[in-house]
Design a protein around this motif. Sequence first.
Motif, PDB file in Angstrom:
ATOM      1  N   ARG A   2      33.848  32.051 -17.662  1.00 56.18           N
ATOM      2  CA  ARG A   2      34.185  33.434 -17.313  1.00 56.18           C
ATOM      3  C   ARG A   2      34.137  33.618 -15.790  1.00 56.18           C
ATOM      4  O   ARG A   2      34.966  34.304 -15.220  1.00 56.18           O
ATOM      5  CB  ARG A   2      33.202  34.366 -18.019  1.00 56.18           C
ATOM      6  CG  ARG A   2      33.412  35.814 -17.831  1.00 56.18           C
ATOM      7  CD  ARG A   2      34.288  36.493 -18.841  1.00 56.18           C
ATOM      8  NE  ARG A   2      34.141  36.083 -20.199  1.00 56.18           N
ATOM      9  CZ  ARG A   2      33.898  36.902 -21.199  1.00 56.18           C
ATOM     10  NH1 ARG A   2      33.687  38.170 -20.979  1.00 56.18           N
ATOM     11  NH2 ARG A   2      33.858  36.470 -22.432  1.00 56.18           N
ATOM     12  N   LYS A   4      37.276  32.386 -14.088  1.00 54.26           N
ATOM     13  CA  LYS A   4      38.400  33.328 -14.172  1.00 54.26           C
ATOM     14  C   LYS A   4      38.352  34.313 -13.009  1.00 54.26           C
ATOM     15  O   LYS A   4      39.380  34.639 -12.416  1.00 54.26           O
ATOM     16  CB  LYS A   4      38.387  34.072 -15.508  1.00 54.26           C
ATOM     17  CG  LYS A   4      38.783  33.226 -16.676  1.00 54.26           C
ATOM     18  CD  LYS A   4      38.764  34.022 -17.969  1.00 54.26           C
ATOM     19  CE  LYS A   4      39.046  33.115 -19.149  1.00 54.26           C
ATOM     20  NZ  LYS A   4      38.961  33.826 -20.430  1.00 54.26           N
ATOM     21  N   HIS A   5      37.155  34.792 -12.688  1.00 51.01           N
ATOM     22  CA  HIS A   5      37.003  35.720 -11.564  1.00 51.01           C
ATOM     23  C   HIS A   5      37.227  35.008 -10.230  1.00 51.01           C
ATOM     24  O   HIS A   5      37.893  35.540  -9.344  1.00 51.01           O
ATOM     25  CB  HIS A   5      35.616  36.359 -11.578  1.00 51.01           C
ATOM     26  CG  HIS A   5      35.446  37.401 -12.618  1.00 51.01           C
ATOM     27  ND1 HIS A   5      35.694  38.730 -12.391  1.00 51.01           N
ATOM     28  CD2 HIS A   5      35.039  37.319 -13.906  1.00 51.01           C
ATOM     29  CE1 HIS A   5      35.454  39.436 -13.489  1.00 51.01           C
ATOM     30  NE2 HIS A   5      35.055  38.582 -14.431  1.00 51.01           N
ATOM     31  N   GLN A  32      40.814  34.245  -8.803  1.00 49.88           N
ATOM     32  CA  GLN A  32      41.605  35.320  -8.201  1.00 49.88           C
ATOM     33  C   GLN A  32      41.607  35.128  -6.689  1.00 49.88           C
ATOM     34  O   GLN A  32      40.544  34.994  -6.085  1.00 49.88           O
ATOM     35  CB  GLN A  32      41.023  36.696  -8.555  1.00 49.88           C
ATOM     36  CG  GLN A  32      40.944  36.972 -10.047  1.00 49.88           C
ATOM     37  CD  GLN A  32      42.300  36.899 -10.704  1.00 49.88           C
ATOM     38  OE1 GLN A  32      43.283  37.438 -10.216  1.00 49.88           O
ATOM     39  NE2 GLN A  32      42.366  36.208 -11.840  1.00 49.88           N
ATOM     40  N   THR A  63      39.080  36.915  -4.415  1.00 49.86           N
ATOM     41  CA  THR A  63      37.660  36.575  -4.444  1.00 49.86           C
ATOM     42  C   THR A  63      37.408  35.479  -3.418  1.00 49.86           C
ATOM     43  O   THR A  63      37.687  34.309  -3.670  1.00 49.86           O
ATOM     44  CB  THR A  63      37.236  36.104  -5.851  1.00 49.86           C
ATOM     45  OG1 THR A  63      37.588  37.101  -6.806  1.00 49.86           O
ATOM     46  CG2 THR A  63      35.733  35.873  -5.909  1.00 49.86           C
ATOM     47  N   GLU A  98      32.604  39.763  -2.686  1.00 48.69           N
ATOM     48  CA  GLU A  98      33.442  39.565  -3.870  1.00 48.69           C
ATOM     49  C   GLU A  98      32.789  38.612  -4.863  1.00 48.69           C
ATOM     50  O   GLU A  98      32.862  38.804  -6.068  1.00 48.69           O
ATOM     51  CB  GLU A  98      34.829  39.042  -3.489  1.00 48.69           C
ATOM     52  CG  GLU A  98      35.683  40.006  -2.701  1.00 48.69           C
ATOM     53  CD  GLU A  98      35.491  39.876  -1.198  1.00 48.69           C
ATOM     54  OE1 GLU A  98      34.701  39.012  -0.755  1.00 48.69           O
ATOM     55  OE2 GLU A  98      36.111  40.659  -0.463  1.00 48.69           O
ATOM     56  N   ALA A 137      31.638  39.383  -8.663  1.00 47.68           N
ATOM     57  CA  ALA A 137      32.091  38.533  -9.771  1.00 47.68           C
ATOM     58  C   ALA A 137      30.898  38.094 -10.620  1.00 47.68           C
ATOM     59  O   ALA A 137      30.964  38.132 -11.852  1.00 47.68           O
ATOM     60  CB  ALA A 137      32.846  37.316  -9.231  1.00 47.68           C
ATOM     61  N   ALA A 178      29.779  41.104 -12.653  1.00 45.92           N
ATOM     62  CA  ALA A 178      30.747  41.440 -13.701  1.00 45.92           C
ATOM     63  C   ALA A 178      30.654  40.474 -14.874  1.00 45.92           C
ATOM     64  O   ALA A 178      30.699  40.884 -16.039  1.00 45.92           O
ATOM     65  CB  ALA A 178      32.167  41.445 -13.121  1.00 45.92           C
ATOM     66  N   VAL A 179      30.512  39.195 -14.571  1.00 43.63           N
ATOM     67  CA  VAL A 179      30.421  38.176 -15.624  1.00 43.63           C
ATOM     68  C   VAL A 179      29.188  38.424 -16.494  1.00 43.63           C
ATOM     69  O   VAL A 179      29.257  38.344 -17.724  1.00 43.63           O
ATOM     70  CB  VAL A 179      30.402  36.760 -15.006  1.00 43.63           C
ATOM     71  CG1 VAL A 179      29.989  35.716 -16.016  1.00 43.63           C
ATOM     72  CG2 VAL A 179      31.767  36.428 -14.435  1.00 43.63           C
ATOM     73  N   GLU A 216      29.882  41.437 -18.720  1.00 46.55           N
ATOM     74  CA  GLU A 216      30.844  41.097 -19.767  1.00 46.55           C
ATOM     75  C   GLU A 216      30.185  40.290 -20.885  1.00 46.55           C
ATOM     76  O   GLU A 216      30.393  40.567 -22.068  1.00 46.55           O
ATOM     77  CB  GLU A 216      32.007  40.293 -19.180  1.00 46.55           C
ATOM     78  CG  GLU A 216      32.908  41.070 -18.255  1.00 46.55           C
ATOM     79  CD  GLU A 216      33.869  40.182 -17.469  1.00 46.55           C
ATOM     80  OE1 GLU A 216      34.010  38.980 -17.800  1.00 46.55           O
ATOM     81  OE2 GLU A 216      34.473  40.690 -16.503  1.00 46.55           O
TER      82      GLU A 216
END
Length: 181
Positions: free
Chosen positions: A61, A64-65, A68, A71, A76, A80, A83-84, A87
């Motif tokens: 996961r 994936k961030h 980008q 990032t 950033e 990330a 956020a991971v 999630e």
Amino acid sequence: MQGRRPHQEDRHVKIPDLTKAAQALKMPIDHLEQPCAFLAVYDGHRGPLCAEFVAKSLHLRLLKHLSQPTTKGSEEIGLALKAVCQELDEEFLAKHRTAVDGCTVVMALLTGRLLSVAWLGDSRALLCRTTSAGTVATVPLTQDHRPSAAAEADRVREAGGMIVNLGACWKQLSSLTVVLV
């Protein structure tokens, strides 16, 4: 022995060349400073289910961030990592709502000369360095998320939970999770 369990509940992940792993998964992170590496320890509590789930999912996961192109810097990367974790928390609770176990995590992401460290729970990260006198010194990179710490108690209360002192044992209680300390 303290902490003796009939089964190992902890998990870990070590990816010394995260760029190579990202390329194999078709999620390139070439825009990040090199080298890139990822290390994490997942301390299972009351069973291995959560630690195993997170150990299998978190780095994928995160890639994936990180893949980008936006990032790049420490801010950033920090967003990330956060956020991971959010999630995976939501996904685990959705899939295993009645599971009694959980886990703490401490992870380190190296991108070039930047070391980003994130943690949840009472897991600790220490940096070992050689002093000018030639001895080894440890530098704490984390602070415990314990209910006896004022900032942690405030965070739990703001999230709708409460702190209960059961004599020598503090407990965090919230509407989503119970964290046994």
